[in-house]
Scaffold this motif. Structure first.
Motif, PDB file in Angstrom:
ATOM      1  N   LYS A 174      20.208  11.185  -3.795  1.00  0.00           N
ATOM      2  CA  LYS A 174      19.574  10.357  -5.269  1.00  0.00           C
ATOM      3  C   LYS A 174      18.121  10.495  -5.143  1.00  0.00           C
ATOM      4  O   LYS A 174      17.710  10.851  -6.382  1.00  0.00           O
ATOM      5  N   ALA A 175      17.445  10.791  -4.234  1.00  0.00           N
ATOM      6  CA  ALA A 175      16.115  11.131  -4.241  1.00  0.00           C
ATOM      7  C   ALA A 175      15.940  12.459  -4.325  1.00  0.00           C
ATOM      8  O   ALA A 175      14.443  12.819  -4.841  1.00  0.00           O
ATOM      9  N   LYS A 226       3.265  14.575  -7.328  1.00  0.00           N
ATOM     10  CA  LYS A 226       3.040  15.224  -6.082  1.00  0.00           C
ATOM     11  C   LYS A 226       3.874  14.682  -4.808  1.00  0.00           C
ATOM     12  O   LYS A 226       3.422  15.032  -3.905  1.00  0.00           O
ATOM     13  N   LEU A 227       4.695  13.949  -5.406  1.00  0.00           N
ATOM     14  CA  LEU A 227       5.497  13.165  -4.402  1.00  0.00           C
ATOM     15  C   LEU A 227       6.832  14.214  -4.085  1.00  0.00           C
ATOM     16  O   LEU A 227       7.983  14.016  -4.670  1.00  0.00           O
ATOM     17  N   PRO A 233       0.658  -1.280  -0.161  1.00  0.00           N
ATOM     18  CA  PRO A 233      -0.083   0.050   0.057  1.00  0.00           C
ATOM     19  C   PRO A 233       1.034   1.384   0.106  1.00  0.00           C
ATOM     20  O   PRO A 233       0.568   2.214  -0.593  1.00  0.00           O
ATOM     21  N   ALA A 234       1.919   1.427   0.784  1.00  0.00           N
ATOM     22  CA  ALA A 234       2.689   2.468   1.000  1.00  0.00           C
ATOM     23  C   ALA A 234       3.544   2.818  -0.415  1.00  0.00           C
ATOM     24  O   ALA A 234       3.709   3.702  -0.867  1.00  0.00           O
ATOM     25  N   PHE A 235       3.730   1.513  -0.866  1.00  0.00           N
ATOM     26  CA  PHE A 235       4.858   1.660  -1.980  1.00  0.00           C
ATOM     27  C   PHE A 235       3.975   2.259  -3.400  1.00  0.00           C
ATOM     28  O   PHE A 235       4.330   3.085  -4.219  1.00  0.00           O
ATOM     29  N   ALA A 258       9.107   4.266   1.337  1.00  0.00           N
ATOM     30  CA  ALA A 258       8.665   3.819   0.257  1.00  0.00           C
ATOM     31  C   ALA A 258       8.830   4.935  -0.810  1.00  0.00           C
ATOM     32  O   ALA A 258       9.286   5.066  -2.174  1.00  0.00           O
ATOM     33  N   SER A 259       8.758   6.357  -0.262  1.00  0.00           N
ATOM     34  CA  SER A 259       8.857   7.436  -1.166  1.00  0.00           C
ATOM     35  C   SER A 259      10.372   7.824  -1.387  1.00  0.00           C
ATOM     36  O   SER A 259      10.705   7.950  -2.535  1.00  0.00           O
ATOM     37  N   LEU A 260      11.206   7.461  -0.471  1.00  0.00           N
ATOM     38  CA  LEU A 260      12.719   7.218  -0.944  1.00  0.00           C
ATOM     39  C   LEU A 260      13.036   6.436  -2.079  1.00  0.00           C
ATOM     40  O   LEU A 260      13.712   6.854  -2.725  1.00  0.00           O
TER      41      LEU A 260
END
Length: 464
Positions: free
Chosen positions: A409-410, A358-359, A345-347, A378-380
């Motif tokens: 990197k992100a 939007k991230l 779900p998070a990913f 997950a965002s990373l």
């Protein structure tokens, strides 16, 4: 005087050459030949002085680094157009500066001091940085020079002496803090060994949350009871303070009770294991924790419910069974669930937000503030474009360099990388890598790429 001259005119074992041979080498059209002569410790002073004006900067660098070079030539080189020449000169003279002062009466010592003073004000940051790094640990370094470096506007220059120099007194540091607007000044001072109560009060009274975090993590800092209580009252708004607070060398029962009201569940066991609290005081802490559990604050976490039963029973074997619990980790500020954190779900949510652009870094910061570790991790992974498994490898090794590289990197800001180090990577606040001036990342791109390749390789090969 004798010891000073011995340092300046140190000789090495070299195959002797005649004066005529030296003059011939000095006149050679080959810069390599002149450079070899410039490095010799038996070259006559007048020839070394002559080579100090050589047209080739590599020759002048050798002259600047040569301890046999006469002081007159050193003074000449303080105005050299090449930063590298002045940098080599700065390192040499700084090593020779122990015991020098601004009131030297001997001509050679006076000239050496003046050359050092001039280099400490050099326009090139690198030159001033070399002097600062060289003098930071020297107990009898020239006091005015140290004062000058400590007030430098560049943190790479001021930082080493602010953090380490034994020449700076508590009054010096208080004055510097009061008059400084430079980035990182308080943080450097807060890392000093044996920070006194006056300094601790000044740092605690500031709005520099990072410096306060470093102060709390400095086990040798002498923080007054009243000051610590004031910081605990402010701490609910600064999660990065929580871990160093619960691990302070001494805590009053009142302080421990206050902390129990708001620190994350993974830090409660740290309070429970403290040796400086008596049984009745620990019982009071446990009572506070029980109320938090009863209110449902931890109801989503099976591990804290298990801890509640252990605390209530006062079971001394609790620590032995904690190893089997999947989420409890006394070292971090957010529970480290390992590879489970990147649940589908998070990913999927992170992927969907990224597709809609939007991230953003603000979303990552919000996730950290809300202790939403799954979505933050997950965002990373999504922003960095690497596998969730590789993200887990980086974060679970608690490597400051690795976490910084992941944040870079992100595409996240360098100041946010500090929070990620503490909250997701469980890097102690005293060991975080902080941004350089201008919110620049503290590592080179080559270094960060290497870090990511290393961890990506670990994930690919299945290394744990």
């Amino acid at each position: 005087m004798k010891g000073f001259l011995q340092r300046v005119f140190t000789r090495r074992s070299e195959t002797p050459i005649t004066y005529d041979e030296a003059k011939e080498m000095a006149a050679s059209p080959d810069a390599d030949v002149r450079g070899k002569l410039a490095q010799r410790h038996d070259t006559r002073p007048e020839i070394l002085y002559y080579l100090a004006t050589d047209q080739d900067s590599s020759v002048r660098r050798h002259i600047a680094a040569n301890e046999a070079t006469p002081v007159q030539a050193d003074v000449l080189l303080t105005d050299d157009a090449d930063d590298a020449v002045r940098g080599s000169l700065a390192e040499k003279i700084a090593h020779l500066s122990a015991g020098l002062n601004a009131n030297e009466t001997d001509k050679l010592r006076r000239m050496t001091y003046e050359a050092l003073d001039k280099l400490a004000r050099d326009q090139a940051v690198h030159v001033r940085q070399v002097i600062s790094e060289t003098l930071k640990d020297i107990a009898d370094a020239p006091q005015p020079i140290i004062q000058q470096l400590a007030r430098d506007t560049e943190s790479v220059v001021s930082g080493p002496v602010l953090q380490y120099s034994p020449v700076l007194t508590e009054d010096d540091l208080l004055e510097i803090i009061e008059g400084s607007s430079g980035r990182g000044t308080l943080s450097f001072v807060s890392r000093r060994r044996n920070v006194g109560e006056k300094l601790a009060d000044a740092i605690a009274a500031s709005s520099d949350k990072d410096a306060i975090s470093h102060l709390l993590g400095n086990k040798s800092a002498q923080i007054r009871e009243e000051t610590l209580d004031q910081l605990i009252d402010r701490a609910p708004d600064y999660p990065e303070w929580h871990e160093p607070l619960v691990e302070r060398p001494t805590l009053t029962p009142t302080a421990a009770g206050k902390l129990a009201r708001f620190v994350a569940e993974n830090l409660i066991s740290v309070l429970e294991r403290r040796k400086d609290l008596k049984k009745d005081q620990l019982d009071a802490v446990r009572e506070v924790v029980q109320r938090r559990i009863a209110s449902g604050e931890f109801e989503k976490h099976d591990d804290i419910a298990t801890d509640a039963k252990k605390i209530k029973a006062g079971n001394d074997s609790a620590n032995k069974t904690k190893k089997a619990e999947p989420k409890s980790d006394a070292k971090g500020t957010i529970a480290d669930d390992g590879e489970e954190e990147e649940g589908e779900p998070a990913f999927e949510k992170a992927l969907a937000m990224h597709a809609k652009k939007k991230l953003t870094d603000k979303e990552v910061a919000k996730a950290l503030a809300a202790n939403d570790v799954k979505f933050a991790r997950a965002s990373l992974a999504v922003l960095a474009g690497i596998s969730p498994d590789a993200v887990s490898k980086v974060l679970n090794t608690h490597s400051a360099k690795g976490v910084v590289s992941l944040a870079w990197k992100a595409g996240l800001p360098a100041d946010l990388a500090v929070k990620i180090q503490v909250k997701l990577g469980h890097v102690p606040p005293s060991q975080t890598l902080n941004p350089r001036a201008g919110n620049q990342y503290p590592l080179s791109e080559d270094d960060m790429n290497w870090q990511l390749e290393f961890f990506t390789g670990m994930a690919t090969s299945g290394i744990r």
